[in-house]
Design a protein around this motif. Structure first.
Motif, PDB file in Angstrom:
ATOM      1  N   ILE A 150     -15.285 -71.563 -69.626  1.00  0.00           N
ATOM      2  CA  ILE A 150     -14.962 -71.953 -71.301  1.00  0.00           C
ATOM      3  C   ILE A 150     -14.076 -71.077 -71.721  1.00  0.00           C
ATOM      4  CG2 ILE A 150     -15.421 -71.899 -73.585  1.00  0.00           C
ATOM      5  CD1 ILE A 150     -16.646 -74.533 -71.613  1.00  0.00           C
ATOM      6  N   LYS A 151     -14.211 -69.541 -71.721  1.00  0.00           N
ATOM      7  CA  LYS A 151     -13.207 -68.371 -71.429  1.00  0.00           C
ATOM      8  C   LYS A 151     -12.155 -69.235 -71.354  1.00  0.00           C
ATOM      9  CE  LYS A 151     -13.239 -63.339 -72.194  1.00  0.00           C
ATOM     10  NZ  LYS A 151     -13.977 -62.045 -72.148  1.00  0.00           N
ATOM     11  N   ASP A 152     -11.621 -69.387 -69.768  1.00  0.00           N
ATOM     12  CA  ASP A 152     -10.593 -69.398 -68.736  1.00  0.00           C
ATOM     13  C   ASP A 152     -10.057 -70.312 -69.063  1.00  0.00           C
ATOM     14  OD1 ASP A 152     -11.307 -67.039 -66.908  1.00  0.00           O
ATOM     15  OD2 ASP A 152     -12.793 -67.762 -65.756  1.00  0.00           O
ATOM     16  N   GLN A 153     -10.695 -71.471 -69.229  1.00  0.00           N
ATOM     17  CA  GLN A 153      -9.506 -73.098 -70.638  1.00  0.00           C
ATOM     18  C   GLN A 153      -9.567 -72.294 -71.217  1.00  0.00           C
ATOM     19  OE1 GLN A 153     -13.257 -75.415 -69.829  1.00  0.00           O
ATOM     20  NE2 GLN A 153     -12.919 -76.006 -68.024  1.00  0.00           N
ATOM     21  N   ARG A 154      -9.689 -71.745 -72.543  1.00  0.00           N
ATOM     22  CA  ARG A 154      -9.119 -71.014 -73.745  1.00  0.00           C
ATOM     23  C   ARG A 154      -7.389 -70.426 -73.422  1.00  0.00           C
ATOM     24  NH1 ARG A 154     -14.795 -70.238 -76.663  1.00  0.00           N
ATOM     25  NH2 ARG A 154     -15.328 -72.461 -77.044  1.00  0.00           N
ATOM     26  N   LEU A 155      -7.920 -69.339 -72.963  1.00  0.00           N
ATOM     27  CA  LEU A 155      -6.532 -68.251 -72.070  1.00  0.00           C
ATOM     28  C   LEU A 155      -6.154 -69.263 -71.488  1.00  0.00           C
ATOM     29  CD1 LEU A 155      -8.700 -65.070 -71.335  1.00  0.00           C
ATOM     30  CD2 LEU A 155      -7.721 -65.495 -73.247  1.00  0.00           C
ATOM     31  N   ASN A 156      -6.045 -69.884 -70.406  1.00  0.00           N
ATOM     32  CA  ASN A 156      -5.009 -70.975 -70.016  1.00  0.00           C
ATOM     33  C   ASN A 156      -3.989 -71.243 -71.173  1.00  0.00           C
ATOM     34  OD1 ASN A 156      -3.832 -72.248 -67.664  1.00  0.00           O
ATOM     35  ND2 ASN A 156      -4.792 -73.432 -67.590  1.00  0.00           N
ATOM     36  N   LEU A 157      -5.231 -72.708 -72.134  1.00  0.00           N
ATOM     37  CA  LEU A 157      -4.640 -73.251 -72.821  1.00  0.00           C
ATOM     38  C   LEU A 157      -3.347 -72.676 -74.558  1.00  0.00           C
ATOM     39  CD1 LEU A 157      -4.668 -75.934 -74.567  1.00  0.00           C
ATOM     40  CD2 LEU A 157      -5.853 -74.770 -75.487  1.00  0.00           C
ATOM     41  N   ARG A 158      -4.017 -71.591 -74.805  1.00  0.00           N
ATOM     42  CA  ARG A 158      -2.947 -70.509 -75.406  1.00  0.00           C
ATOM     43  C   ARG A 158      -2.037 -70.160 -74.713  1.00  0.00           C
ATOM     44  NH1 ARG A 158      -6.874 -66.309 -76.948  1.00  0.00           N
ATOM     45  NH2 ARG A 158      -5.377 -64.570 -76.260  1.00  0.00           N
ATOM     46  N   PHE A 159      -2.145 -69.709 -73.789  1.00  0.00           N
ATOM     47  CA  PHE A 159      -0.529 -68.804 -72.501  1.00  0.00           C
ATOM     48  C   PHE A 159       0.102 -70.142 -72.488  1.00  0.00           C
ATOM     49  CE2 PHE A 159       1.663 -69.728 -68.376  1.00  0.00           C
ATOM     50  CZ  PHE A 159       2.299 -68.379 -68.253  1.00  0.00           C
ATOM     51  N   HIS A 160      -0.647 -71.815 -72.225  1.00  0.00           N
ATOM     52  CA  HIS A 160       0.260 -72.656 -71.907  1.00  0.00           C
ATOM     53  C   HIS A 160       1.183 -73.102 -73.276  1.00  0.00           C
ATOM     54  CE1 HIS A 160      -0.046 -73.685 -68.113  1.00  0.00           C
ATOM     55  NE2 HIS A 160      -1.425 -74.130 -68.046  1.00  0.00           N
ATOM     56  N   GLN A 161       0.849 -72.969 -74.558  1.00  0.00           N
ATOM     57  CA  GLN A 161       0.592 -73.015 -75.757  1.00  0.00           C
ATOM     58  C   GLN A 161       1.959 -72.152 -75.807  1.00  0.00           C
ATOM     59  OE1 GLN A 161      -2.444 -73.139 -78.192  1.00  0.00           O
ATOM     60  NE2 GLN A 161      -3.157 -75.171 -78.396  1.00  0.00           N
ATOM     61  N   LYS A 162       1.996 -70.681 -75.475  1.00  0.00           N
ATOM     62  CA  LYS A 162       2.812 -69.693 -75.838  1.00  0.00           C
ATOM     63  C   LYS A 162       4.324 -70.009 -74.771  1.00  0.00           C
ATOM     64  CE  LYS A 162       0.067 -66.059 -76.928  1.00  0.00           C
ATOM     65  NZ  LYS A 162       0.008 -64.416 -76.823  1.00  0.00           N
ATOM     66  N   GLN A 163       3.526 -71.136 -73.570  1.00  0.00           N
ATOM     67  CA  GLN A 163       4.927 -70.812 -73.272  1.00  0.00           C
ATOM     68  C   GLN A 163       6.205 -72.607 -73.303  1.00  0.00           C
ATOM     69  OE1 GLN A 163       6.100 -69.710 -69.895  1.00  0.00           O
ATOM     70  NE2 GLN A 163       4.159 -68.335 -70.588  1.00  0.00           N
ATOM     71  N   THR A 164       5.018 -73.729 -73.858  1.00  0.00           N
ATOM     72  CA  THR A 164       5.879 -74.761 -74.475  1.00  0.00           C
ATOM     73  C   THR A 164       6.344 -74.180 -75.898  1.00  0.00           C
ATOM     74  OG1 THR A 164       3.830 -74.944 -75.458  1.00  0.00           O
ATOM     75  CG2 THR A 164       4.203 -76.379 -73.620  1.00  0.00           C
ATOM     76  N   ALA A 165       6.199 -73.631 -76.912  1.00  0.00           N
ATOM     77  CA  ALA A 165       6.911 -72.853 -77.942  1.00  0.00           C
ATOM     78  C   ALA A 165       7.793 -71.877 -77.112  1.00  0.00           C
ATOM     79  CB  ALA A 165       6.080 -71.701 -78.416  1.00  0.00           C
ATOM     80  N   LEU A 166       7.787 -71.444 -76.275  1.00  0.00           N
ATOM     81  CA  LEU A 166       9.231 -70.596 -76.005  1.00  0.00           C
ATOM     82  C   LEU A 166      10.260 -71.301 -75.722  1.00  0.00           C
ATOM     83  CD1 LEU A 166       7.756 -67.245 -74.128  1.00  0.00           C
ATOM     84  CD2 LEU A 166       8.286 -67.480 -75.718  1.00  0.00           C
ATOM     85  N   ALA A 167       9.638 -72.335 -74.180  1.00  0.00           N
ATOM     86  CA  ALA A 167      10.895 -73.638 -74.274  1.00  0.00           C
ATOM     87  C   ALA A 167      11.084 -74.543 -75.419  1.00  0.00           C
ATOM     88  CB  ALA A 167      10.233 -74.173 -73.351  1.00  0.00           C
TER      89      ALA A 167
END
Length: 45
Positions: free
Chosen positions: A11-28
């Motif tokens: 679950i921790k891995d999934q949450r970190l992955n989700l946060r990472f992808h949200q940051k990537q889309t915000a940067l894009a």
């Protein structure tokens, strides 16, 4: 048949992955907005 360890994300891995992808889309989105700024509309009095 392939023999090997299967990776099951926690679950921790999934949450970190989700946060990472949200940051990537915000940067894009931020990069797109700076690349093509909207034309300024002047208000007539």
């Amino acid at each position: 048949m392939v023999m090997g360890a299967k990776y099951l994300p926690t679950i921790k891995d999934q949450r970190l992955n989700l946060r990472f992808h949200q940051k990537q889309t915000a940067l894009a989105k931020a990069k797109k907005s700076t690349a093509a700024p909207a034309p300024k509309v002047s208000k007539k009095k």
